[in-house]
Structures are given as structure tokens and as C-alpha cells.
Design an enzyme around this catalytic site. Structure first.
Site, mmCIF file in Angstrom:
data_model
loop_
_atom_site.group_PDB
_atom_site.id
_atom_site.type_symbol
_atom_site.label_atom_id
_atom_site.label_comp_id
_atom_site.label_asym_id
_atom_site.label_seq_id
_atom_site.Cartn_x
_atom_site.Cartn_y
_atom_site.Cartn_z
ATOM 1 N N CYS A 74 7.575 5.327 45.483
ATOM 2 C CA CYS A 74 8.692 5.810 44.666
ATOM 3 C C CYS A 74 8.360 7.231 44.193
ATOM 4 O O CYS A 74 7.274 7.464 43.654
ATOM 5 C CB CYS A 74 8.863 4.879 43.465
ATOM 6 S SG CYS A 74 10.036 5.498 42.246
ATOM 7 N N CYS A 88 7.843 7.122 40.056
ATOM 8 C CA CYS A 88 6.688 6.554 39.336
ATOM 9 C C CYS A 88 5.509 6.246 40.249
ATOM 10 O O CYS A 88 4.503 5.716 39.802
ATOM 11 C CB CYS A 88 7.110 5.294 38.594
ATOM 12 S SG CYS A 88 7.404 3.881 39.690
ATOM 13 N N CYS A 104 13.747 1.036 42.403
ATOM 14 C CA CYS A 104 12.335 0.725 42.161
ATOM 15 C C CYS A 104 12.238 -0.280 41.016
ATOM 16 O O CYS A 104 12.845 -0.082 39.969
ATOM 17 C CB CYS A 104 11.620 2.031 41.808
ATOM 18 S SG CYS A 104 9.959 1.803 41.180
ATOM 19 N N CYS A 141 10.258 1.661 37.719
ATOM 20 C CA CYS A 141 10.877 2.694 36.865
ATOM 21 C C CYS A 141 12.394 2.633 36.897
ATOM 22 O O CYS A 141 13.055 3.360 36.160
ATOM 23 C CB CYS A 141 10.396 4.084 37.261
ATOM 24 S SG CYS A 141 11.091 4.688 38.816
ATOM 25 N N CYS A 169 18.563 1.507 53.484
ATOM 26 C CA CYS A 169 18.926 2.892 53.779
ATOM 27 C C CYS A 169 18.499 3.731 52.586
ATOM 28 O O CYS A 169 19.129 3.671 51.534
ATOM 29 C CB CYS A 169 20.436 2.939 54.008
ATOM 30 S SG CYS A 169 21.021 4.531 54.537
HETATM 31 ZN ZN ZN Z 1 9.627 3.960 40.516
#
Ligand code: ZN
Length: 164
Positions: free
Chosen positions: A82, A85, A130, A133, A153
């Protein structure tokens, strides 16, 4: 004739207003949901942490232009984290070329993403973000390859690739 048109416009406006009322309570940004407490940053904190483009995608559920991300052609072994984070979300062996112009995966690392339905394009789509976060990553569709049949996607700007 004019009267007919204005009647049609009236009905259209009425229908749109009703749809707006129905869908309004569902317009909750993914980034406001499910974030773990230590990642519950303010707008300003996120803005100082991210580039303008990544902020727009991760925190405002934006979408980058198709074929604009270098990660689209990334074929090395590694892990996609991610960009908000640094939580690991996808493994390179689950990545495939979907031809859509966005980095695509047929599976995510277990527990790394959470989903919700959004109505941004009227037609319901499954948004995912995510799980740590709450940063928006992309949308998941049911037209992916075996064994899952899923197509995650993903926006390239929402990811950071860490080669093995
Ligand atoms: Zn994250």
C-alpha cells in the site's frame, strides 16, 4: 410538443432527485472506514505524507489514467505494498496482464484488503481498500482468471513495488 418535453424533463429531474436521496447515505469514502487507529490520520497529515496524485486516489477514491502506471508492466518477483501505509497487499505471482491498462491481480494477500459497494457510476461496483489504513486501491470484478475468477483492478499510484 414543448409541454411534452418539459413533462419529460420534470420526470427525469424527479427521478434523479429520488436516486440522489437513496444513494446519498451510501456515499461514504472507503478511507473513512476500517482504518486502524494509528492510521486514522487527518486530511492534512495524509496530504503531507502523499503526493497530490496518490492522495487523490488513496484518500478521495480517485482513479488514475489507464496505461499511465509503470507498475502496469512490472513483471519482476516481489510484493506490492500500500502506498499509504506500506502494508503488503499483493504478491507478484498473482499479477496478470488484464489488458485494461491498470495493474491487475487475481488474488490479494489474505486479510490485506476490505471491500464495500460503491455507486459512483450508478451501477454498483465493489470497491476495495487497504485493511490497515483504509486507503482506496481499486475495484474488484468477477471476470478474472482461474482459480479465483477475480480481477483486482488496482491504481498503480496506490501501490509501492518491493522487488524480492
Ligand atoms: Zn494502507
Amino acid at each position: 410538443m414543448n409541454q411534452f418535453l418539459s413533462r419529460r424533463s420534470f420526470i427525469l429531474i424527479l427521478t434523479m432527485s429520488i436516486l440522489k436521496i437513496i444513494f446519498k447515505p451510501m456515499k461514504v469514502l472507503a478511507s473513512s472506514l476500517n482504518s486502524k487507529e494509528e492510521w486514522n490520520l487527518s486530511k492534512e497529515e495524509w496530504k503531507s505524507k502523499l503526493s497530490t496524485e496518490s492522495y487523490y486516489i488513496l484518500r478521495e477514491e480517485g482513479t488514475e489514467r489507464a496505461f499511465s502506471s509503470q507498475l502496469n508492466n512490472e513483471k519482476r518477483k516481489g510484493v506490492f505494498h500500500c502506498a499509504g501505509c506500506d502494508f503488503p497487499l499483493f504478491l507478484s505471482d498473482k499479477k496478470y496482464d488484464s489488458g485494461t491498462g491498470w495493474p491487475s491481480f487475481w488474488d490479494s494477500i489474505q486479510g490485506s484488503v476490505e471491500t464495500k459497494v460503491d455507486f459512483k457510476l450508478i451501477v454498483p461496483r465493489t470497491e476495495y481498500h487497504c485493511s490497515r489504513c483504509g486507503g482506496h486501491q481499486g475495484h474488484v470484478f468477477n471476470d478474472g482468471p482461474a482459480p479465483t475468477g477475480k480481477r483486482y483492478c488496482n491504481n498503480g499510484l496506490a501501490l509501492r513495488f518491493v522487488p524480492d
